[in-house]
Design a protein around this motif. Structure first.
Motif, short mmCIF file in Angstrom:
data_model
loop_
_atom_site.label_atom_id
_atom_site.label_comp_id
_atom_site.label_asym_id
_atom_site.label_seq_id
_atom_site.Cartn_x
_atom_site.Cartn_y
_atom_site.Cartn_z
N ASN A 1 39.55 63.75 47.17
CA ASN A 1 40.63 62.78 47.15
C ASN A 1 41.91 63.40 47.72
OD1 ASN A 1 42.20 60.53 46.63
ND2 ASN A 1 42.49 61.05 44.49
N TRP A 2 41.88 63.72 49.02
CA TRP A 2 43.06 64.34 49.59
C TRP A 2 43.38 63.72 50.93
CZ3 TRP A 2 44.16 67.65 53.81
CH2 TRP A 2 43.07 68.01 54.58
N GLY A 3 44.62 63.92 51.34
CA GLY A 3 45.04 63.37 52.62
C GLY A 3 46.17 64.18 53.21
N MET A 4 46.37 63.99 54.50
CA MET A 4 47.44 64.65 55.23
C MET A 4 48.49 63.60 55.54
SD MET A 4 48.12 67.69 56.61
CE MET A 4 46.49 68.40 56.73
N VAL A 5 49.74 63.91 55.28
CA VAL A 5 50.82 62.96 55.47
C VAL A 5 51.91 63.60 56.33
CG1 VAL A 5 52.60 61.59 54.28
CG2 VAL A 5 50.38 61.95 53.19
N GLU A 6 52.39 62.84 57.31
CA GLU A 6 53.55 63.27 58.07
C GLU A 6 54.76 62.62 57.42
OE1 GLU A 6 53.52 62.47 62.27
OE2 GLU A 6 55.21 63.81 62.59
N LEU A 7 55.70 63.43 56.99
CA LEU A 7 56.85 62.91 56.26
C LEU A 7 58.02 62.59 57.17
CD1 LEU A 7 56.86 65.25 53.16
CD2 LEU A 7 56.16 62.87 53.25
N LEU B 1 57.37 67.72 59.61
CA LEU B 1 56.94 68.17 58.29
C LEU B 1 55.66 67.42 57.92
CD1 LEU B 1 57.49 69.74 55.63
CD2 LEU B 1 58.84 67.76 54.88
N LEU B 2 54.62 68.17 57.67
CA LEU B 2 53.34 67.61 57.23
C LEU B 2 53.03 68.16 55.85
CD1 LEU B 2 51.32 68.36 60.49
CD2 LEU B 2 52.16 66.12 59.78
N CYS B 3 52.44 67.35 55.01
CA CYS B 3 52.00 67.88 53.72
C CYS B 3 50.62 67.36 53.41
CB CYS B 3 52.99 67.55 52.60
SG CYS B 3 52.96 65.87 51.99
N SER B 4 49.88 68.15 52.66
CA SER B 4 48.57 67.71 52.18
C SER B 4 48.75 67.35 50.72
CB SER B 4 47.52 68.80 52.38
OG SER B 4 47.86 69.96 51.67
N GLN B 5 48.09 66.29 50.33
CA GLN B 5 48.18 65.82 48.95
C GLN B 5 46.78 65.66 48.39
OE1 GLN B 5 50.56 62.25 49.67
NE2 GLN B 5 52.32 63.30 48.78
N ILE B 6 46.64 66.06 47.15
CA ILE B 6 45.38 65.91 46.43
C ILE B 6 45.67 65.13 45.17
CG2 ILE B 6 43.48 67.08 45.26
CD1 ILE B 6 43.92 69.44 47.17
N GLY B 7 45.07 63.97 45.06
CA GLY B 7 45.30 63.13 43.88
C GLY B 7 46.77 62.83 43.65
N GLY B 8 47.53 62.66 44.72
CA GLY B 8 48.95 62.35 44.61
C GLY B 8 49.85 63.56 44.43
N GLU B 9 49.27 64.75 44.31
CA GLU B 9 50.05 65.98 44.14
C GLU B 9 50.14 66.72 45.48
OE1 GLU B 9 48.18 68.68 41.43
OE2 GLU B 9 49.72 70.21 41.69
N MET C 1 56.05 73.15 58.12
CA MET C 1 57.22 72.68 58.85
C MET C 1 57.19 73.34 60.22
SD MET C 1 61.29 73.09 57.98
CE MET C 1 61.17 72.28 56.41
N TYR C 2 57.52 72.57 61.23
CA TYR C 2 57.53 73.11 62.58
C TYR C 2 58.66 72.43 63.35
CZ TYR C 2 55.06 68.74 63.61
OH TYR C 2 54.72 67.42 63.71
N SER C 3 59.06 73.07 64.43
CA SER C 3 60.11 72.49 65.27
C SER C 3 59.76 72.74 66.72
CB SER C 3 61.47 73.10 64.93
OG SER C 3 61.47 74.48 65.22
N TRP C 4 60.31 71.91 67.58
CA TRP C 4 60.11 72.06 69.02
C TRP C 4 61.47 71.95 69.70
CZ3 TRP C 4 58.69 68.19 65.88
CH2 TRP C 4 59.12 66.90 66.17
N PRO C 5 62.14 73.10 69.83
CA PRO C 5 63.48 73.10 70.43
C PRO C 5 63.51 72.69 71.90
CG PRO C 5 62.79 75.33 69.85
CD PRO C 5 61.73 74.41 69.37
#
Length: 167
Positions: free
Chosen positions: A13-19, A62-70, A76-80
């Motif tokens: 129960n996990w997902g990748m989210v772009e914030l 900024l990307l985060c992975s979430q498991i069961g809502g946690e 974090m990355y940047s492209w100057p």
């Protein structure tokens, strides 16, 4: 979001989210990321106090992975410029390490950079962080140079890079 093949039921129960600033639960997710930031990085390397300012910067992802809502981890990355990107932070909560979270986050950031036609991604890593070094090498990053006193007067870093074919 899809579940990676071969992962344990805990990871089902996990997902990748772009914030983005308008993302659902933005404040809650950023609060969780800041907690991870404080636990993983020494105080002088932590962006905990300036995290919101960092992610407001132009050309920052900024990307985060979430498991069961946690929140399990984030990158974090940047492209100057249109040619170059930098991985500025990658962290996974202790209880989710060695389960593919860091690799999934790094791969997702690499794909985001590729979609922007970035030619090179670089990052800095403490040479004593063997697991991190192995992950970066596994995904094709190469050591460029040793940067002495990068983190502090007694801590160096390897600058690593990943080039993409520009055919």
């Amino acid at each position: 979001m899809e579940t990676p093949k071969g992962k344990t039921p805990k990871m089902a129960n996990w997902g990748m989210v772009e914030l983005h600033r308008n993302s659902v639960n933005w404040a809650k997710v950023v609060e969780e990321i800041v907690r991870i930031e404080k636990r993983v990085f020494p105080k002088h390397e932590s962006l905990a106090k300036s995290f919101e300012d960092e992610i407001k910067k132009k050309n920052t992802g900024l990307l985060c992975s979430q498991i069961g809502g946690e929140v399990a981890g984030y990158i974090m990355y940047s492209w100057p410029s249109s040619l170059y990107a930098s991985i500025t932070k990658l962290a996974v909560k202790e209880n989710y390490r060695r389960q593919g979270q860091g690799e999934a986050l790094l791969k997702a950031a690499i794909e985001k950079c590729k979609s922007r036609n970035i030619h090179r991604i670089s990052l800095h890593v403490d040479p004593t962080r063997i697991a991190a070094m192995n992950l970066y090498k596994k995904l094709g990053f190469q050591v460029d140079t040793l940067v002495e006193r990068y983190y502090s007067s007694d801590r160096n870093a390897y600058r690593m890079y990943l080039d993409f074919d520009t055919d």
